[in-house]
Design a protein around this motif. Structure first.
Motif, PDB file in Angstrom:
ATOM      1  N   SER A 124      38.432  16.814  -5.708  1.00  0.00           N
ATOM      2  CA  SER A 124      37.028  16.438  -5.561  1.00  0.00           C
ATOM      3  C   SER A 124      36.471  16.037  -6.925  1.00  0.00           C
ATOM      4  O   SER A 124      36.986  16.462  -7.971  1.00  0.00           O
ATOM      5  N   PRO A 125      35.420  15.212  -6.957  1.00  0.00           N
ATOM      6  CA  PRO A 125      34.849  14.821  -8.257  1.00  0.00           C
ATOM      7  C   PRO A 125      34.435  16.021  -9.104  1.00  0.00           C
ATOM      8  O   PRO A 125      34.616  16.014 -10.328  1.00  0.00           O
ATOM      9  N   ALA A 126      33.873  17.052  -8.476  1.00  0.00           N
ATOM     10  CA  ALA A 126      33.442  18.227  -9.245  1.00  0.00           C
ATOM     11  C   ALA A 126      34.639  18.950  -9.846  1.00  0.00           C
ATOM     12  O   ALA A 126      34.582  19.413 -10.993  1.00  0.00           O
ATOM     13  N   LEU A 127      35.744  19.058  -9.100  1.00  0.00           N
ATOM     14  CA  LEU A 127      36.932  19.722  -9.637  1.00  0.00           C
ATOM     15  C   LEU A 127      37.558  18.886 -10.748  1.00  0.00           C
ATOM     16  O   LEU A 127      38.042  19.437 -11.749  1.00  0.00           O
ATOM     17  N   LYS A 128      37.549  17.578 -10.590  1.00  0.00           N
ATOM     18  CA  LYS A 128      38.088  16.717 -11.645  1.00  0.00           C
ATOM     19  C   LYS A 128      37.298  16.883 -12.936  1.00  0.00           C
ATOM     20  O   LYS A 128      37.873  16.973 -14.033  1.00  0.00           O
ATOM     21  N   GLU A 129      35.983  16.942 -12.803  1.00  0.00           N
ATOM     22  CA  GLU A 129      35.136  17.149 -13.983  1.00  0.00           C
ATOM     23  C   GLU A 129      35.434  18.488 -14.639  1.00  0.00           C
ATOM     24  O   GLU A 129      35.487  18.592 -15.865  1.00  0.00           O
ATOM     25  N   LEU A 130      35.651  19.515 -13.822  1.00  0.00           N
ATOM     26  CA  LEU A 130      35.962  20.847 -14.363  1.00  0.00           C
ATOM     27  C   LEU A 130      37.315  20.844 -15.063  1.00  0.00           C
ATOM     28  O   LEU A 130      37.460  21.399 -16.164  1.00  0.00           O
ATOM     29  N   LEU A 131      38.312  20.223 -14.453  1.00  0.00           N
ATOM     30  CA  LEU A 131      39.655  20.209 -15.042  1.00  0.00           C
ATOM     31  C   LEU A 131      39.692  19.432 -16.350  1.00  0.00           C
ATOM     32  O   LEU A 131      40.490  19.742 -17.239  1.00  0.00           O
ATOM     33  N   GLU A 132      38.846  18.430 -16.482  1.00  0.00           N
ATOM     34  CA  GLU A 132      38.835  17.614 -17.700  1.00  0.00           C
ATOM     35  C   GLU A 132      37.952  18.210 -18.792  1.00  0.00           C
ATOM     36  O   GLU A 132      37.953  17.711 -19.916  1.00  0.00           O
ATOM     37  N   SER A 133      37.210  19.267 -18.462  1.00  0.00           N
ATOM     38  CA  SER A 133      36.330  19.890 -19.447  1.00  0.00           C
ATOM     39  C   SER A 133      37.086  20.954 -20.232  1.00  0.00           C
ATOM     40  O   SER A 133      38.168  21.398 -19.843  1.00  0.00           O
ATOM     41  N   SER A 135      36.170  24.033 -20.566  1.00  0.00           N
ATOM     42  CA  SER A 135      36.166  25.300 -19.836  1.00  0.00           C
ATOM     43  C   SER A 135      37.213  25.340 -18.737  1.00  0.00           C
ATOM     44  O   SER A 135      37.503  26.409 -18.200  1.00  0.00           O
ATOM     45  N   GLY A 136      37.789  24.185 -18.385  1.00  0.00           N
ATOM     46  CA  GLY A 136      38.773  24.153 -17.305  1.00  0.00           C
ATOM     47  C   GLY A 136      40.212  24.078 -17.775  1.00  0.00           C
ATOM     48  O   GLY A 136      41.115  23.850 -16.955  1.00  0.00           O
ATOM     49  N   LYS A 137      40.441  24.273 -19.080  1.00  0.00           N
ATOM     50  CA  LYS A 137      41.809  24.186 -19.581  1.00  0.00           C
ATOM     51  C   LYS A 137      42.720  25.232 -18.955  1.00  0.00           C
ATOM     52  O   LYS A 137      43.869  24.945 -18.600  1.00  0.00           O
ATOM     53  N   LEU A 138      42.218  26.438 -18.802  1.00  0.00           N
ATOM     54  CA  LEU A 138      43.030  27.501 -18.213  1.00  0.00           C
ATOM     55  C   LEU A 138      43.335  27.195 -16.749  1.00  0.00           C
ATOM     56  O   LEU A 138      44.444  27.468 -16.272  1.00  0.00           O
ATOM     57  N   LEU A 139      42.404  26.609 -16.035  1.00  0.00           N
ATOM     58  CA  LEU A 139      42.640  26.255 -14.638  1.00  0.00           C
ATOM     59  C   LEU A 139      43.650  25.119 -14.529  1.00  0.00           C
ATOM     60  O   LEU A 139      44.454  25.091 -13.584  1.00  0.00           O
ATOM     61  N   ARG A 140      43.648  24.205 -15.488  1.00  0.00           N
ATOM     62  CA  ARG A 140      44.579  23.061 -15.432  1.00  0.00           C
ATOM     63  C   ARG A 140      46.023  23.530 -15.469  1.00  0.00           C
ATOM     64  O   ARG A 140      46.908  22.880 -14.889  1.00  0.00           O
ATOM     65  N   GLU A 141      46.289  24.674 -16.102  1.00  0.00           N
ATOM     66  CA  GLU A 141      47.644  25.191 -16.134  1.00  0.00           C
ATOM     67  C   GLU A 141      48.146  25.562 -14.743  1.00  0.00           C
ATOM     68  O   GLU A 141      49.356  25.589 -14.502  1.00  0.00           O
ATOM     69  N   ARG A 142      47.237  25.834 -13.842  1.00  0.00           N
ATOM     70  CA  ARG A 142      47.603  26.228 -12.484  1.00  0.00           C
ATOM     71  C   ARG A 142      48.038  25.033 -11.647  1.00  0.00           C
ATOM     72  O   ARG A 142      48.662  25.190 -10.604  1.00  0.00           O
ATOM     73  N   PHE A 143      47.664  23.825 -12.075  1.00  0.00           N
ATOM     74  CA  PHE A 143      47.955  22.618 -11.301  1.00  0.00           C
ATOM     75  C   PHE A 143      48.786  21.650 -12.148  1.00  0.00           C
ATOM     76  O   PHE A 143      48.228  20.808 -12.865  1.00  0.00           O
ATOM     77  N   PRO A 144      50.091  21.752 -12.085  1.00  0.00           N
ATOM     78  CA  PRO A 144      50.925  20.854 -12.880  1.00  0.00           C
ATOM     79  C   PRO A 144      50.992  19.443 -12.317  1.00  0.00           C
ATOM     80  O   PRO A 144      51.505  18.533 -12.983  1.00  0.00           O
ATOM     81  N   ASP A 145      50.513  19.224 -11.105  1.00  0.00           N
ATOM     82  CA  ASP A 145      50.619  17.912 -10.476  1.00  0.00           C
ATOM     83  C   ASP A 145      49.745  16.876 -11.187  1.00  0.00           C
ATOM     84  O   ASP A 145      48.748  17.209 -11.838  1.00  0.00           O
ATOM     85  N   ARG A 146      50.121  15.635 -11.012  1.00  0.00           N
ATOM     86  CA  ARG A 146      49.378  14.512 -11.599  1.00  0.00           C
ATOM     87  C   ARG A 146      48.225  14.137 -10.659  1.00  0.00           C
ATOM     88  O   ARG A 146      48.412  13.959  -9.459  1.00  0.00           O
ATOM     89  N   GLN A 620      41.989  37.785 -14.988  1.00  0.00           N
ATOM     90  CA  GLN A 620      42.232  37.480 -13.579  1.00  0.00           C
ATOM     91  C   GLN A 620      42.755  36.058 -13.400  1.00  0.00           C
ATOM     92  O   GLN A 620      43.645  35.811 -12.571  1.00  0.00           O
ATOM     93  N   GLU A 621      42.234  35.132 -14.208  1.00  0.00           N
ATOM     94  CA  GLU A 621      42.716  33.750 -14.110  1.00  0.00           C
ATOM     95  C   GLU A 621      44.153  33.625 -14.611  1.00  0.00           C
ATOM     96  O   GLU A 621      44.944  32.834 -14.080  1.00  0.00           O
ATOM     97  N   ARG A 622      44.514  34.407 -15.604  1.00  0.00           N
ATOM     98  CA  ARG A 622      45.893  34.388 -16.099  1.00  0.00           C
ATOM     99  C   ARG A 622      46.854  34.913 -15.027  1.00  0.00           C
ATOM    100  O   ARG A 622      47.964  34.394 -14.862  1.00  0.00           O
ATOM    101  N   VAL A 623      46.409  35.935 -14.293  1.00  0.00           N
ATOM    102  CA  VAL A 623      47.237  36.444 -13.194  1.00  0.00           C
ATOM    103  C   VAL A 623      47.404  35.386 -12.116  1.00  0.00           C
ATOM    104  O   VAL A 623      48.511  35.184 -11.591  1.00  0.00           O
ATOM    105  N   ARG A 624      46.323  34.691 -11.786  1.00  0.00           N
ATOM    106  CA  ARG A 624      46.421  33.640 -10.771  1.00  0.00           C
ATOM    107  C   ARG A 624      47.346  32.512 -11.234  1.00  0.00           C
ATOM    108  O   ARG A 624      48.082  31.942 -10.424  1.00  0.00           O
ATOM    109  N   ASN A 625      47.300  32.179 -12.512  1.00  0.00           N
ATOM    110  CA  ASN A 625      48.202  31.152 -13.027  1.00  0.00           C
ATOM    111  C   ASN A 625      49.658  31.593 -12.899  1.00  0.00           C
ATOM    112  O   ASN A 625      50.529  30.808 -12.520  1.00  0.00           O
ATOM    113  N   THR A 626      49.939  32.851 -13.234  1.00  0.00           N
ATOM    114  CA  THR A 626      51.301  33.366 -13.104  1.00  0.00           C
ATOM    115  C   THR A 626      51.746  33.347 -11.647  1.00  0.00           C
ATOM    116  O   THR A 626      52.882  32.961 -11.333  1.00  0.00           O
TER     117      THR A 626
END
Length: 777
Positions: A124-133, A135-146, A620-626
C-alpha cells in the motif's frame, strides 16, 4: 399575521445583515464561523454511516481467508493459494498475504493487475512510505522481497492502511495449516452466523452518539446569538421609526437566519476541507479515503433545514423576556430573577424516561432506543437550562476583592446569561463524558477476560508452521533483547496408527523448558517423562508399558497423519504437574530432544515462548524479524494478561475519535465566542484604559469572567454526569462505582480547553486595550 408579512420581515432582517456595514458583516461572519464549525461536524456525523459501509464493502470485496468457511475448492486453473502473513510494527497492524496462483485463470485481488511473482511484493502507499523512511528500516528487514508496485485504492479499506501482498511458492504443502487456504474468487463468504450487538453494546453506541452530538447543537444555538447587545440597540432604533414589537422580533430572526444560512455555506466549506484532510489522518488505527465521507442526502437535507429553523426559534425564544422600546432595551436594567421550577422538569423528565429500563439488557430484553435517546437528551439539555440559574445565584453572592475581580464580578452580575451560554457546551460535553466513562468502566469487566498467560515468565509467543524445524528455535537465542527461550514441539501419540483407542499429548523440550511446565526431580538430554496421574487420565498407565509400540501423529478418518512408530523404552521418569506458561497443566509424554530422531520430531508443531528485556529498543520488532526469517508463516504474538472484546474496543475507540472532534469544535467555538464578546466590549475596554486602568488588570478580569462560570459549569456537569452514569449502570445491572480518575480527568480536560481559549484570546484583547478604540464614525 400572514405568511407574506413574516417573509417581508425576515427578508428585512437578512437585508440588514448583508448591508449593515462593517459591524453587520463582522457579526454575520462570527455567527457563520460558529455555526459553520457545528455544521461541519454534523455533516461529518451524517457521513459516518456511508464511510463505515464503504470500508465494509472494500473489506468484503477482498476477503480471501475466512475462519468460518471450512470448505476448500479442489485445485484447478482458476484457484489461488493464500497465506495469512499478518504482522505488527510498533503497535501498528499490518495486513499481509502470500499468494501463489495454481493456474492461468487464478483470481486477482482488487487493486492489482496481477499476483506478484515469488520474490516480489506489492504494498500500500502508506506502507511504501513507511518502508522508505528512516523509522521503517527495521521493518524493511522483515521483507526481503523487491517492491514492484503499489496496491490501488480499490484494494484498500483506508488511505493509511498498511498492507502488502507477496508472491509465494510451495504453499500447497501447508494447506493443513490454518493460515493457508485455497480460493477460487475474492469476496464475502456466505455465513448464517449472527453478528448482532448485545443490548449493552447497543446502549453504549446510542449514548455515545447523543453525548457527542449534544454539544454541537448547543454551540450552534449559542452561535446564532452572537452580537445580542448590539442587535438589541438596532432593534430599539427600528422601534423609534415605527415598527412594533412583533415586527422587530421577526427582523431579528431574519438576521439570525442570514447568519445561519451563511453558516451552512461555511460549514460545507469546512466539511470539504476536513474531508480532504481526513485522507491523511489515522485515529486509533482507523483511516478513510475522502470518497468515503459522503453524507446521506436526506440527512444532509435535514441539517440544511434544521439549522436555519433552529436559529429562528432560538432567537425568538431569547427575545421572549426582552422589552424593546424606542429609547432602549429594558434588559439593560436589572433583569427579573430566573425561575427554577421549569428548569428542573427537563432532567426529571429524562430520569423518568430512563427509569423503566433499569435492569434491562442481557437476558432481560433490549433497551428501548427512543427512551434511551430521549432520556439522555433531556438530562443533558437540563444542564443548559440549570446553568444560567445557578450562575446567576452564585455570582449574586460574590463580594469584594481586587480591582480585576470586582470588574469581572460586576460584569457577571449584570449579564450572567451570556457567561452561562459560553460554557454551556463545555458543561454538556463534560457531563456526557463523565457518564460514558462511568458506563465504560462499569461494564469493562464484562468484556475483559484473562488470557491466563504468565507475563512474568514470558512476554512473547511464536508459533512455527508444520514445515519449520524444531531446531530453528535456536535462532531466537541470538536475537538482541531475548533473555529466555522456551521451545516446545507438541503433538499426539496413540496406540494405533489409524483411529487409536487411547492417545496422549506429546511435548518435546529441553530440560529448562520442561521445568517451566512440569516438576522434575532430575533431567538430562535423552530422558523421557510421563505425567502419571491415574485420577486425571487412566490411559497413561497402559501407554507407558516398556516395549509397547506407539505411533506419533496417528491418522483419523478425516485427517491423515504421519503415523511414525515408536517403542516405549525402559526407565520412563515420572513428572509432577505444574501450572504452565499459559495457565494450564501439561499431561502425557514429555521428551528431551535427544530421546527422539528427526523423523519423529518432524511430525510435531513448535511453539516458542520468549522472555524479553524490555529495556532494549524495538525488542518485539527484532523478534518478529527473526520469526519471519526462520519461517515466513510463523505467527508472533505479544502476550498480555487480559484481552478485551473487539466490538467493545471498537466502540471505545469510536468514542475517542468523536471526542477529539468535539473537543476541537469546543475550542474553536469558544474562541469565536470569546472574540465576539471582546468585540462588543471594545469601547468599554478602551474607556477603562483611557482612564488609566492597567492592561494586566483588564486581562485578569477577562480570565475571572471565564473562570467563574466554567467552575460552576464543571461542578454542575459533574453532578449531572454522575447521575446519568449511575442510571446507565443501573440499567445494565452493573454495580455502581464512581470512576474518580476519569471524573477528574474529564473535568480537567474541560477546564484546560477553556484556559487554552482564554490564553489565545489575550493577543486580540491587548490590541483592543488602546484609547483609540473610542473612535467612531
Amino acid at each position: 399575521m400572514n405568511v407574506r408579512q413574516w417573509g417581508r420581515d425576515l427578508a428585512l432582517g437578512v437585508r440588514f445583515t448583508l448591508t449593515g456595514g462593517r459591524e453587520g458583516w463582522t457579526r454575520a461572519l462570527l455567527t457563520a464561523v460558529g455555526v459553520g464549525l457545528g455544521v461541519a461536524l454534523l455533516l461529518l456525523t451524517t457521513a459516518i454511516p456511508s464511510a463505515l459501509d464503504a470500508r465494509h464493502d472494500r473489506e468484503d470485496a477482498r476477503t480471501d481467508i475466512s475462519w468460518m468457511d471450512t470448505t476448500v475448492p479442489p485445485k484447478g486453473n482458476d484457484t489461488l493459494l493464500v497465506a495469512d502473513l499478518d504482522t505488527e510494527f510498533r503497535d501498528q497492524e499490518i495486513r499481509g498475504r502470500g499468494m501463489e496462483p495454481e493456474g492461468p485463470d487464478a483470481p486477482v485481488p482488487p487493486g492489482m493487475d496481477a499476483v506478484p511473482a515469488e520474490g516480489e511484493m506489492l504494498v500500500s502507499p502508506a506502507l511504501k512510505e513507511l518502508l522508505e523512511s528512516d523509522s521503517g528500516k527495521l521493518l524493511r528487514e522483515r521483507f526481503p522481497d523487491r517492491i514492484t508496485g503499489t496496491i490501488a485504492e480499490e484494494g484498500l479499506v483506508g488511505s493509511q492502511e498498511l498492507t502488502f501482498v507477496r508472491g509465494a511458492e510451495g504453499l500447497a504443502a501447508h494447506l493443513d495449516d490454518s493460515s493457508v487456504t485455497r480460493i477460487d474468487h475474492f469476496g464475502p463468504i456466505d455465513s448464517t452466523s449472527s453478528d448482532e450487538l448485545d443490548p449493552v453494546l447497543l446502549l453504549l453506541i446510542l449514548v455515545v452518539f447523543v453525548v457527542l452530538l449534544m454539544p454541537v447543537a448547543v454551540f450552534i444555538a449559542t452561535a446564532v446569538r452572537f452580537g445580542g447587545e448590539r442587535r438589541d440597540r438596532r432593534l430599539a432604533a427600528l422601534r423609534l421609526v415605527g415598527s412594533d414589537g412583533l415586527m422587530t422580533r421577526r427582523i431579528a430572526a431574519g438576521e439570525a437566519l442570514a447568519g445561519s444560512v451563511l453558516g451552512l455555506v461555511f460549514g460545507t466549506v469546512f466539511f470539504l476541507i476536513g474531508r480532504q484532510l481526513a485522507g491523511r489522518a489515522v485515529v486509533f488505527d482507523v483511516s478513510v479515503f475522502p470518497s468515503y465521507l459522503n453524507p446521506s442526502p436526506w440527512l444532509a437535507l435535514l441539517v440544511g433545514v434544521a439549522v436555519p429553523a433552529a436559529a429562528v426559534l432560538v432567537t425568538l425564544f431569547a427575545l421572549r423576556g426582552v422589552v424593546i422600546e424606542p429609547l432602549g432595551v429594558v434588559r439593560t436594567a436589572r433583569p427579573a430573577r430566573r425561575r427554577l421550577w421549569w428548569r428542573l422538569l427537563l432532567p426529571l423528565a429524562g430520569l423518568a424516561m430512563l427509569y423503566p429500563m433499569i435492569g434491562q439488557g442481557g437476558g432481560n430484553g433490549d433497551f428501548n432506543q427512543y427512551l434511551v435517546v430521549g432520556g439522555v437528551v433531556l438530562l443533558l439539555i437540563g444542564v443548559t437550562a440549570l446553568l444560567p440559574w445557578i450562575v446567576e445565584r452564585f455570582v449574586a453572592r460574590l463580594g469584594a476583592g481586587s480591582v480585576s475581580w470586582q470588574l469581572a464580578v460586576r460584569r457577571l452580575q449584570m449579564n450572567s446569561g451570556t457567561a452561562a451560554r459560553m460554557v454551556n457546551g463545555v458543561a454538556v460535553a463534560v457531563a456526557g463524558a463523565i457518564a460514558l466513562q462511568m458506563l465504560f468502566a462499569g461494564v469493562d469487566d464484562d468484556y475483559t477476560k484473562s488470557t491466563g498467560q504468565d507475563v512474568t515468565r514470558a512476554q512473547m509467543q511464536v508459533t512455527l508452521s508444520d514445515s519449520a524445524k524444531p531446531s530453528s528455535s535456536a535462532e531466537f537465542r541470538s536475537t538482541k533483547g531475548v533473555e529466555d527461550v522456551y521451545a516446545y514441539s507438541e503433538g499426539s501419540i496413540g496406540d494405533r496408527p489409524m483411529n487409536p483407542e487411547d492417545s496422549e499429548q506429546v511435548t518435546v523440550g529441553d530440560c529448562t523448558a520442561l521445568r517451566q511446565i512440569v516438576r522434575l526431580d532430575s533431567c538430562a538430554d535423552g530422558d523421557v517423562f510421563a505425567v502419571l496421574d491415574p485420577s486425571y487420565d487412566s490411559a497413561i498407565d497402559t501407554l507407558t508399558e516398556p516395549g509397547r509400540r506407539l505411533y506419533f501423529d496417528p491418522s483419523y478418518d478425516d485427517f491423515p497423519g504421519a503415523r511414525i512408530e515408536w517403542t516405549v523404552p525402559e526407565g520412563i521418569k515420572e513428572a509432577g504437574e505444574r501450572v504452565g506458561l499459559t495457565n494450564n497443566t501439561t499431561t502425557g509424554f514429555l521428551f528431551t530432544p535427544g530421546a527422539l530422531d528427526d523423523k519423529a520430531l518432524s511430525s510435531l508443531r513448535t511453539e516458542v515462548y520468549l522472555g524479553l528485556d524490555r529495556s532494549v529498543p524495538d525488542v518485539q520488532e527484532r523478534v518478529r524479524n527473526t520469526a519471519a526469517a526462520v519461517d515466513p508463516l510463523a505467527r508472533a504474538e505479544v502476550w498480555s494478561s487480559v484481552t478485551r472484546s473487539e466490538k467493545f474496543t471498537a466502540i471505545r475507540s469510536g468514542l475517542f475519535v468523536g471526542a477529539a472532534c468535539v473537543l476541537a469544535l469546543i475550542g474553536a467555538s469558544l474562541l469565536v465566542t470569546q472574540l465576539e464578546q471582546l468585540r462588543e466590549r471594545r469601547k468599554l475596554l478602551s474607556s477603562l484604559v483611557a482612564f488609566g486602568t492597567r492592561r494586566r488588570t483588564l486581562g485578569l478580569s477577562v480570565l475571572w469572567q471565564t473562570a467563574v462560570p466554567i467552575a460552576v459549569g464543571l461542578l454542575l456537569s459533574a453532578v449531572v454526569g454522575l447521575t446519568l452514569g449511575t442510571v446507565l449502570l443501573k440499567m445494565t445491572g452493573t454495580a455502581v462505582r464512581i470512576d474518580w480518575p476519569s471524573l477528574l480527568s474529564m473535568t480537567g480536560v474541560g477546564a484546560a480547553v477553556v484556559l487554552a481559549v482564554t490564553l489565545l484570546s489575550l493577543p486580540p484583547l491587548l490590541r483592543m486595550l488602546r484609547p483609540d478604540g473610542l473612535r467612531t464614525e
